[in-house]
Design an enzyme around this catalytic site. Structure first.
Site, mmCIF file in Angstrom:
data_model
loop_
_atom_site.group_PDB
_atom_site.id
_atom_site.type_symbol
_atom_site.label_atom_id
_atom_site.label_comp_id
_atom_site.label_asym_id
_atom_site.label_seq_id
_atom_site.Cartn_x
_atom_site.Cartn_y
_atom_site.Cartn_z
ATOM 1 N N ASP A 109 15.857 -48.336 -27.042
ATOM 2 C CA ASP A 109 16.781 -48.823 -28.067
ATOM 3 C C ASP A 109 17.567 -50.000 -27.498
ATOM 4 O O ASP A 109 17.371 -50.400 -26.339
ATOM 5 C CB ASP A 109 17.729 -47.717 -28.535
ATOM 6 C CG ASP A 109 18.017 -47.800 -30.034
ATOM 7 O OD1 ASP A 109 18.328 -48.926 -30.499
ATOM 8 O OD2 ASP A 109 17.931 -46.781 -30.739
ATOM 9 N N HIS A 144 11.548 -46.256 -42.528
ATOM 10 C CA HIS A 144 12.160 -46.456 -43.848
ATOM 11 C C HIS A 144 13.169 -47.595 -43.859
ATOM 12 O O HIS A 144 13.631 -48.009 -44.921
ATOM 13 C CB HIS A 144 12.764 -45.158 -44.384
ATOM 14 C CG HIS A 144 14.028 -44.708 -43.705
ATOM 15 N ND1 HIS A 144 14.670 -43.547 -44.048
ATOM 16 C CD2 HIS A 144 14.770 -45.251 -42.709
ATOM 17 C CE1 HIS A 144 15.756 -43.392 -43.317
ATOM 18 N NE2 HIS A 144 15.831 -44.414 -42.495
#
Length: 347
Positions: free
Chosen positions: A205, A253
């Site tokens: 990340d 998403h």
């Protein structure tokens, strides 16, 4: 001329009333968290309306209404004139508890709920309402550190339970090294490595998020098993290699089809033979008519992202095969943040 008298309706508008007033439940729930009601009643404390009024510093009338509202929602229980936390609230809505869910509620209340007032603007402009593309780099670009902390807290609380559900439907025993792409504070690696002792894992990340993950890893005393590596899974040309399972949880998403297909190709290239990618999401059915949790999360992506939407299992399976995976299947699961996992296999 006689007056027109319409025929009685064949049904009642009760479902429409429930839809229209749905925010009453949420705001009652959010208000109770913000004012500290569940913390006040922690550890089995039972209080009257008057005692809650005095200890929260609010008048008796709103205290009475709040307690009745929370009891009606199943968050409180009542014996005689005294209220106490229901088991659900006692486990998940007390600050400092391991699986505190209040961060998610506070994030929705402070960031997303105000933005949803502009849903028509989002529909007309196809632009997010919680941040401003062009002047901000992404939805995570904010000068408010508390908002970011709430976001990562809420994602961690949701992901813990999704990881637990995933462990119940997918066997990680054959795997050795897991890469959690966009893994946030590390909920998936921590939960899975506790359960499957054969696993080691890496969170991939952005640098500030890796700092959060390292703190969670240290708190869990899993420094030798789980680590965090800084990177940008969209901008970096390749993903770190040497892994035999990649997790994408509530990631795809956020993005449009082209971006997702590119990321899945990177996953395919990074995986060893025999490896898998696991896509955990609230999946739409193949007809894209539900379930509501997936469809409405898609609407939330309209509010929060430039190109995101919720997709069906069939769409993900097709993309995986196009990206070079040899096989793809969908496994159902039950969690707050996902109703299925799409598995892509590398032969």
């Amino acid at each position: 001329m006689s007056e027109f008298s319409p025929s009685p309706p064949s049904s009642l508008p009760t479902p429409l009333m429930e839809l229209a007033s749905g925010f009453w439940s949420f705001k009652t729930y959010a208000g109770a968290i913000e004012i500290g009601l569940f913390d006040l009643l922690a550890d089995g404390h039972e209080l009257t309306v008057e005692e809650v009024s005095a200890q929260l510093g609010i008048a008796v009338r709103p205290a009475d209404l709040l307690l009745a509202g929370c009891a009606s929602l199943g968050l409180l229980e009542k014996t005689g004139v005294r209220y106490r936390n229901a088991a659900l609230a006692e486990e998940f809505l007390i600050k400092g508890r391991p699986y505190y869910f209040g961060g998610f509620v506070r994030y929705l209340d402070r960031r997303e709920y105000p933005a949803w007032r502009h849903i028509v603007e989002a529909l007309r402009t196809n632009r997010p309402q919680t941040w401003t593309p062009g002047s901000q780099e992404s939805l995570f670009d904010t000068e408010d550190p508390e908002t970011l902390q709430l976001f990562w807290d809420c994602m961690f609380s949701i992901s813990v339970f999704t990881a637990r559900a995933l462990a119940g439907v997918y066997d990680f025993t054959p795997h050795r090294r897991l890469l959690d792409v966009g893994g946030g504070a590390g909920a998936f690696p921590l939960e899975l490595c506790r359960r499957f002792k054969n696993l080691s894992a890496t969170v991939l990340d952005l640098p500030p998020v890796c700092d959060l993950a390292r703190r969670k890893i240290a708190d869990a005393q899993l420094e030798g098993t789980v680590d965090a590596v800084a990177g940008d899974f969209h901008r970096d040309a390749v993903l770190p290699g040497g892994y035999d399972v990649i997790v994408l949880s509530m990631i795809l998403h956020d993005w449009d089809e082209e971006s997702n297909r590119a990321l899945l190709r990177k996953c395919r290239e990074a995986l060893r033979p025999g490896g898998v990618v696991l896509i955990c999401e609230l999946l739409l059915n193949d007809e894209r008519t539900g379930p509501p949790a997936a469809a409405l999360m898609g609407m939330n992506m309209l509010i929060e992202t430039e190109g995101g939407k919720n997709y069906s299992g069939a769409e993900y399976r097709r993309w995986l095969l196009d990206a070079g995976f040899s096989q793809a299947e969908t496994l159902p699961l039950e969690a707050a943040g996902a109703n299925g996992v799409v598995v892509g296999y590398v032969s």
